[in-house]
Each structure stands twice: as structure tokens, then as C-alpha cells.
Design a protein around this motif. Sequence first.
Motif, PDB file in Angstrom:
ATOM      1  N   LYS A  16       0.820  -1.215   0.000  1.00 31.52           N
ATOM      2  CA  LYS A  16       0.000   0.000   0.000  1.00 31.52           C
ATOM      3  C   LYS A  16       0.855   1.268   0.000  1.00 31.52           C
ATOM      4  O   LYS A  16       0.681   2.148  -0.843  1.00 31.52           O
ATOM      5  N   THR A  17       1.778   1.363   0.949  1.00 25.22           N
ATOM      6  CA  THR A  17       2.627   2.550   1.028  1.00 25.22           C
ATOM      7  C   THR A  17       3.569   2.625  -0.169  1.00 25.22           C
ATOM      8  O   THR A  17       3.816   3.712  -0.712  1.00 25.22           O
ATOM      9  N   THR A  18       4.102   1.490  -0.582  1.00 24.35           N
ATOM     10  CA  THR A  18       4.947   1.453  -1.783  1.00 24.35           C
ATOM     11  C   THR A  18       4.189   2.005  -2.979  1.00 24.35           C
ATOM     12  O   THR A  18       4.735   2.782  -3.776  1.00 24.35           O
ATOM     13  N   THR A  19       2.921   1.638  -3.079  1.00 22.57           N
ATOM     14  CA  THR A  19       2.089   2.133  -4.189  1.00 22.57           C
ATOM     15  C   THR A  19       1.833   3.629  -4.054  1.00 22.57           C
ATOM     16  O   THR A  19       1.935   4.375  -5.040  1.00 22.57           O
ATOM     17  N   THR A  34       1.537  17.115  -7.697  1.00 23.13           N
ATOM     18  CA  THR A  34       0.990  16.049  -6.867  1.00 23.13           C
ATOM     19  C   THR A  34       1.311  16.264  -5.397  1.00 23.13           C
ATOM     20  O   THR A  34       2.397  16.710  -5.043  1.00 23.13           O
ATOM     21  N   LEU A  35       0.332  15.917  -4.545  1.00 26.08           N
ATOM     22  CA  LEU A  35       0.517  15.940  -3.100  1.00 26.08           C
ATOM     23  C   LEU A  35       0.287  14.536  -2.559  1.00 26.08           C
ATOM     24  O   LEU A  35      -0.731  13.904  -2.863  1.00 26.08           O
ATOM     25  N   LEU A  36       1.224  14.044  -1.761  1.00 31.06           N
ATOM     26  CA  LEU A  36       1.051  12.776  -1.062  1.00 31.06           C
ATOM     27  C   LEU A  36       0.723  13.073   0.394  1.00 31.06           C
ATOM     28  O   LEU A  36       1.481  13.778   1.077  1.00 31.06           O
ATOM     29  N   ILE A  37      -0.405  12.561   0.865  1.00 27.15           N
ATOM     30  CA  ILE A  37      -0.802  12.730   2.257  1.00 27.15           C
ATOM     31  C   ILE A  37      -0.535  11.421   2.991  1.00 27.15           C
ATOM     32  O   ILE A  37      -1.088  10.375   2.641  1.00 27.15           O
ATOM     33  N   ASP A  38       0.316  11.484   4.002  1.00 26.40           N
ATOM     34  CA  ASP A  38       0.628  10.312   4.813  1.00 26.40           C
ATOM     35  C   ASP A  38      -0.381  10.239   5.952  1.00 26.40           C
ATOM     36  O   ASP A  38      -0.264  10.954   6.947  1.00 26.40           O
ATOM     37  N   ALA A  39      -1.389   9.373   5.797  1.00 27.13           N
ATOM     38  CA  ALA A  39      -2.435   9.234   6.817  1.00 27.13           C
ATOM     39  C   ALA A  39      -2.259   7.937   7.597  1.00 27.13           C
ATOM     40  O   ALA A  39      -3.232   7.301   8.006  1.00 27.13           O
ATOM     41  N   ASP A  40      -1.010   7.557   7.814  1.00 27.12           N
ATOM     42  CA  ASP A  40      -0.676   6.334   8.541  1.00 27.12           C
ATOM     43  C   ASP A  40       0.323   6.696   9.638  1.00 27.12           C
ATOM     44  O   ASP A  40       1.385   7.256   9.347  1.00 27.12           O
ATOM     45  N   PRO A  41       0.007   6.408  10.915  1.00 27.17           N
ATOM     46  CA  PRO A  41       0.923   6.788  12.005  1.00 27.17           C
ATOM     47  C   PRO A  41       2.273   6.075  11.966  1.00 27.17           C
ATOM     48  O   PRO A  41       3.197   6.470  12.689  1.00 27.17           O
ATOM     49  N   GLN A  42       2.409   5.043  11.131  1.00 28.53           N
ATOM     50  CA  GLN A  42       3.722   4.411  10.984  1.00 28.53           C
ATOM     51  C   GLN A  42       4.696   5.309  10.214  1.00 28.53           C
ATOM     52  O   GLN A  42       5.905   5.088  10.247  1.00 28.53           O
ATOM     53  N   CYS A  43       4.160   6.300   9.495  1.00 27.47           N
ATOM     54  CA  CYS A  43       4.960   7.345   8.833  1.00 27.47           C
ATOM     55  C   CYS A  43       5.876   6.811   7.732  1.00 27.47           C
ATOM     56  O   CYS A  43       6.865   7.469   7.366  1.00 27.47           O
ATOM     57  N   ALA A  45       5.393   6.419   4.490  1.00 25.18           N
ATOM     58  CA  ALA A  45       5.383   7.232   3.274  1.00 25.18           C
ATOM     59  C   ALA A  45       6.251   8.473   3.467  1.00 25.18           C
ATOM     60  O   ALA A  45       6.963   8.898   2.548  1.00 25.18           O
ATOM     61  N   SER A  46       6.201   9.040   4.658  1.00 28.41           N
ATOM     62  CA  SER A  46       7.021  10.227   4.949  1.00 28.41           C
ATOM     63  C   SER A  46       8.505   9.888   4.922  1.00 28.41           C
ATOM     64  O   SER A  46       9.300  10.542   4.228  1.00 28.41           O
ATOM     65  N   SER A  47       8.886   8.846   5.662  1.00 23.33           N
ATOM     66  CA  SER A  47      10.309   8.483   5.707  1.00 23.33           C
ATOM     67  C   SER A  47      10.784   7.985   4.351  1.00 23.33           C
ATOM     68  O   SER A  47      11.946   8.194   3.986  1.00 23.33           O
ATOM     69  N   ILE A 124      -3.627   9.678  -1.055  1.00 25.20           N
ATOM     70  CA  ILE A 124      -3.694   9.488   0.394  1.00 25.20           C
ATOM     71  C   ILE A 124      -3.258   8.070   0.735  1.00 25.20           C
ATOM     72  O   ILE A 124      -3.878   7.098   0.287  1.00 25.20           O
ATOM     73  N   ASP A 125      -2.204   7.954   1.530  1.00 25.96           N
ATOM     74  CA  ASP A 125      -1.750   6.655   2.006  1.00 25.96           C
ATOM     75  C   ASP A 125      -2.472   6.349   3.314  1.00 25.96           C
ATOM     76  O   ASP A 125      -2.200   6.965   4.343  1.00 25.96           O
ATOM     77  N   CYS A 126      -3.407   5.394   3.270  1.00 20.79           N
ATOM     78  CA  CYS A 126      -4.211   5.068   4.449  1.00 20.79           C
ATOM     79  C   CYS A 126      -3.506   4.039   5.321  1.00 20.79           C
ATOM     80  O   CYS A 126      -2.709   3.231   4.841  1.00 20.79           O
ATOM     81  N   LEU A 127      -3.845   4.029   6.601  1.00 21.71           N
ATOM     82  CA  LEU A 127      -3.297   3.022   7.488  1.00 21.71           C
ATOM     83  C   LEU A 127      -4.041   1.691   7.298  1.00 21.71           C
ATOM     84  O   LEU A 127      -5.163   1.677   6.785  1.00 21.71           O
ATOM     85  N   PRO A 128      -3.431   0.563   7.657  1.00 19.50           N
ATOM     86  CA  PRO A 128      -4.062  -0.740   7.417  1.00 19.50           C
ATOM     87  C   PRO A 128      -5.148  -1.056   8.445  1.00 19.50           C
ATOM     88  O   PRO A 128      -5.006  -1.939   9.301  1.00 19.50           O
ATOM     89  N   SER A 129      -6.234  -0.315   8.385  1.00 18.72           N
ATOM     90  CA  SER A 129      -7.399  -0.572   9.232  1.00 18.72           C
ATOM     91  C   SER A 129      -8.585   0.128   8.584  1.00 18.72           C
ATOM     92  O   SER A 129      -8.432   0.901   7.638  1.00 18.72           O
TER      93      SER A 129
END
Length: 270
Positions: A16-19, A34-43, A45-47, A124-129
Motif C-alpha cells: 500500500k505505502t509502496t504504491t 501532486t501531493l502525497l498525504i501520509d495518513a498512517d501513524p507508521q509514517c 510514506a514520509s520516511s 492518500i496513504d491510508c493506514l491498514p485498518s
Amino acid sequence: MTKIIAIANQKGGVGKTTTAVNLASSLAIMERKTLLIDADPQCNASSGLGVNEEEVQVSIYECLIQGADATTAIRPTTTPNLDILPSRIDLVGAEIELPDMEKGEYRLKAVIDSIKDNYDYIIIDCLPSLGMVTVNALVAANSVLIPVQCQYFALEGLGKLLNTIRIVQSELNKDLDIEGILLTMYDTRLRLNRQVAEDVKRHFQQIVFNTIIYNNVKLAEAPSHGLSAVMYDANSTGAINYINLANEIIAREVSEQEAEGTQEETISEN
């Protein structure tokens, strides 16, 4: 018009994050702002784009919960035309806080509405839940892209995700579409991978992307350098796969716009 795509699957380890990172980078390299929004607390996509969590003063959490101005959180990346709205571990708290907030399901939509005119695509990169942060992403998005790993149990949980999407469509975002199902981690040497790909295509037919993401070491190496695969090694199989995916999404959007234009011309003539 800005296209907002949520990358979602509550099953972890599906790419998911790779995509999210590599699709956003591919669209940016094709000269789409393009804007990537990291919506996953594992971060991740940001790192994966070189953002150090400890240096982030304002994140998606502050925007969602405290009403912080999104422009103060957004930062450029080393990829031309690509910005990121980073995450921090404290986004975990949003799952608890959002349900008690007025119009809690619409908080991310309000954040995106304030800045979307600056971009062609927002990923938007969503968290796995399937919690409140993911629901926020589905409410804010025009469409949802679902990565599915070419492994045993690939379809496990997919029905629950599709049911969540239907609920969001009926109650919160009637315009939400399924952008497509993306087959990931494909290994041509494995018979099981081929079987899973055939099963997914048979079950879901038209909504499966033609592009398949193959297992590729460069996709795994790139995040450790704070780069997407496209920037790390543009000639790698992984980079080429995601460029093909971006091309497919752009071509589909152009086709839809042309169809809408033809329909409007027909209505005006009548």
C-alpha cells in the motif's frame, strides 16, 4: 480539476505505502503537480520520501484534530512537482478523538478542500485498518485504489473493505468510485501468483488494472535512501511498473473527461 485517490486495504503487507509513494512520484515526474498525504501513524510514506519524523513540527494530526493550516505542514520533496503532508506517531490518537468531534468523518475533506486547487493529484496513504482515519480518507477521496498482494489469502478481507466503501458511498460520499484493484508483489516464477492473479481478474474483471507490480529489489531498497523507485532507479522494473500505472490512471481520466464533454455537447444540442 483535482483527482483525489485514497490507497486503502486493511490487510497489511500488500504494498500500500509502496504504491502511494511510487504512484505519487510517477504522476509528479509526468508533470502533474501532486501531493502525497501520509495518513498512517507508521509514517512510512514520509520516511520513504526523506522526511525525518523528529523534524516534523506540524503534521496531518495537527491539521485533522487542531485545525492547523495545511500549508504550514506541507513540504516539498526531492522529486519535482511532488509535495508531502507528513505524519507522526501521534496520529494514532486521532482514532480516539475523531468520533467525538463534530462532523468527525469530514475533517480530512476540509483539510484537502483548503489546498486541493494547488494540485492535479492528491494521493492518500491510508493506514491498514478501517477506522476513522481511513473513513476520513474515503470521504475526502474521489476514488479508492486497492492494492492486492498476489499471495494466498489475497481476497481475505477484501469483501469487508468493499462493504465499507459501499457504506461510505451510501451515507457519506456518494461520488466515491473504485479506481481499481492493483495486483502487487507478482513473481512470474510462482504458480500460486499466477493463480491468484487469474482469480482476482475473474472475480472483479473490469476494475482490475492492466498494470501489475512485479517483485523488484529496487522497490525495497529505495525507501532506505529516502527516494521513490522512480528517483532511485528509473530503469528498474518497479519504477517502470508504477510509471505504467500512472499512465493508465491518466489515460482513464482523459477518457472520462472526453466522454463527459461529448455528453454535455449532446445535451446542449438537444
